[in-house]
Design a protein around this motif. Sequence first.
Motif, PDB file in Angstrom:
ATOM      1  N   ILE A   1      11.988  -5.681  -2.965  1.00 31.58           N
ATOM      2  CA  ILE A   1      12.591  -6.204  -1.734  1.00 31.58           C
ATOM      3  C   ILE A   1      13.155  -7.594  -2.021  1.00 31.58           C
ATOM      4  N   GLY A   2      14.375  -7.826  -1.582  1.00 36.26           N
ATOM      5  CA  GLY A   2      15.031  -9.113  -1.836  1.00 36.26           C
ATOM      6  C   GLY A   2      16.016  -9.054  -3.001  1.00 36.26           C
ATOM      7  N   ASP A   3      15.839  -8.085  -3.905  1.00 37.68           N
ATOM      8  CA  ASP A   3      16.789  -7.934  -5.007  1.00 37.68           C
ATOM      9  C   ASP A   3      18.161  -7.537  -4.462  1.00 37.68           C
ATOM     10  N   VAL A   4      19.213  -8.003  -5.131  1.00 38.58           N
ATOM     11  CA  VAL A   4      20.550  -7.511  -4.822  1.00 38.58           C
ATOM     12  C   VAL A   4      21.019  -6.660  -5.998  1.00 38.58           C
ATOM     13  N   LEU A   5      21.251  -5.383  -5.716  1.00 44.00           N
ATOM     14  CA  LEU A   5      21.726  -4.476  -6.764  1.00 44.00           C
ATOM     15  C   LEU A   5      23.226  -4.639  -6.927  1.00 44.00           C
TER      16      LEU A   5
ATOM     17  N   ILE B   1      19.971   6.164   5.678  1.00 40.63           N
ATOM     18  CA  ILE B   1      20.169   6.398   4.236  1.00 40.63           C
ATOM     19  C   ILE B   1      21.536   5.883   3.773  1.00 40.63           C
ATOM     20  N   MET B   2      21.938   4.735   4.329  1.00 38.46           N
ATOM     21  CA  MET B   2      23.138   4.067   3.794  1.00 38.46           C
ATOM     22  C   MET B   2      22.699   3.178   2.645  1.00 38.46           C
ATOM     23  N   MET B   3      23.259   3.423   1.476  1.00 43.02           N
ATOM     24  CA  MET B   3      22.754   2.736   0.284  1.00 43.02           C
ATOM     25  C   MET B   3      23.823   1.901  -0.416  1.00 43.02           C
ATOM     26  N   VAL B   4      24.863   1.491   0.316  1.00 46.50           N
ATOM     27  CA  VAL B   4      25.855   0.546  -0.221  1.00 46.50           C
ATOM     28  C   VAL B   4      26.147  -0.468   0.882  1.00 46.50           C
TER      29      VAL B   4
ATOM     30  N   ASP C   1       4.066   0.400  -2.698  1.00 44.19           N
ATOM     31  CA  ASP C   1       3.907  -0.799  -3.533  1.00 44.19           C
ATOM     32  C   ASP C   1       5.075  -1.772  -3.369  1.00 44.19           C
ATOM     33  N   GLN C   2       5.907  -1.541  -2.346  1.00 45.03           N
ATOM     34  CA  GLN C   2       7.004  -2.450  -1.990  1.00 45.03           C
ATOM     35  C   GLN C   2       8.151  -2.442  -3.005  1.00 45.03           C
ATOM     36  N   LEU C   3       8.147  -1.466  -3.889  1.00 47.69           N
ATOM     37  CA  LEU C   3       9.255  -1.318  -4.832  1.00 47.69           C
ATOM     38  C   LEU C   3      10.050  -0.068  -4.475  1.00 47.69           C
ATOM     39  N   MET C   4      11.305  -0.039  -4.951  1.00 52.55           N
ATOM     40  CA  MET C   4      12.160   1.090  -4.613  1.00 52.55           C
ATOM     41  C   MET C   4      11.852   2.288  -5.502  1.00 52.55           C
ATOM     42  N   SER C   5      11.790   3.435  -4.881  1.00 49.58           N
ATOM     43  CA  SER C   5      11.616   4.681  -5.624  1.00 49.58           C
ATOM     44  C   SER C   5      12.889   4.960  -6.433  1.00 49.58           C
ATOM     45  N   GLU C   6      12.727   5.549  -7.610  1.00 50.08           N
ATOM     46  CA  GLU C   6      13.869   5.771  -8.512  1.00 50.08           C
ATOM     47  C   GLU C   6      14.996   6.587  -7.875  1.00 50.08           C
TER      48      GLU C   6
ATOM     49  N   SER D   1      13.199  -2.460   5.101  1.00 48.03           N
ATOM     50  CA  SER D   1      13.401  -1.244   5.888  1.00 48.03           C
ATOM     51  C   SER D   1      14.070  -0.135   5.088  1.00 48.03           C
ATOM     52  N   ASN D   2      14.434  -0.416   3.831  1.00 47.14           N
ATOM     53  CA  ASN D   2      15.136   0.587   3.028  1.00 47.14           C
ATOM     54  C   ASN D   2      14.319   1.878   2.945  1.00 47.14           C
TER      55      ASN D   2
END
Lengths: 126, 141, 79
Positions: B98-102, B18-21, B48-53, B41-42
């Motif tokens: 997946i692949g997006d850079v926040l 759960i490292m998110m930075v 659906d391969q998208l990040m949960s809010e 792997s996040n």
Amino acid sequence: MLLKDKFYKVQQENVLSPLHGVYLIALLPDADVYRGHFPHKAVCPGVCNIETIRECAEMLTGKKLFMKTIKQCRLTAVATPQVCPLLDVDVMLTPNQDSSAYIIQARIADAETTYMELKGEFSVNN
Amino acid sequence: MLYQGEDIKKLIPQRDPIMMVDALVSAEGDVCKTELGVRESNFFIEDDQLMSEPGLIEHIAQSASAFAGYRCVVKGEPAPVGYIGEVKKFHCYRRPAIGDVLSTTITMGAEVNGITIITGETTVNGEVVADTQMKIFTADE
Amino acid sequence: MTREEIIDQVKEVLAEEFEVEQDVMTDDANIKDTLELDSLSLVDLVAVIEHTFKVKIPAADLPTVKTFAQLYDYIESHL
């Protein structure tokens, strides 16, 4: 669902009305997330409790819900699988005018302590 | 880049899964910028391969935590442990893929008795995907 | 900015932030009781005032700001 049967297990489902349910959940002390949160002390990530509320709302409605807005979510006590192995997740929903979203009010608590209170709007459409 | 890779662990207490930075890009005054690459792997990637809010909320919280950690480390003090006390006015406009850079901008606001208000805005390629206010409790562990 | 303008703006932003009617914010009313502030929402108050007037209220000064009139005084003397 991301966390059901991985972070918590539903022990009992109390559907009081189609829009109001109370879910008794057991936190799973061996959940993978505690390896990183934190390495020396297992503490429930607040966001996992938020996700748990969403999943309970999805069980209640039978629909996938999207968290468009959290108006306010208060984390009023630190939850851990040791401190609160069993929790009640109380979810109350009010549909908006065109039924495209629900106003949600939810609370995570045990007999003694409230751990989280959340008000927001969960949408049916992504 | 001020901190990235393994070094980011000097600023935040969270670890895998759960490292998110990924990186503290810049920090000046009350404002910092961070980044996170969204990998398959996040922890927060849904079916659906998208990040949960809540993944976005955690990313913003850890970005603030990295900023607080950085401010201490440059003064030679240990990084503090912060807990989210409140999430307010959170909006998710699009769930990252997946692949997006926040890219996230954190602004530290008022602090009273160990509770700090921060605002966070997360973009992907310049498009705002989420924003929120948050209150963080800082505790000495 | 005149005191009347300060009062109007304070009432407007606090009514919005804390979802109360403007007329409950009388000069002598206790701010914490009127807005039902706890340790978390107290930070909201400080943040809203800082954002609106660019006036910072340090924690050490908070005990001197109990009523709305005292808040107007504080803002007026720190603008």
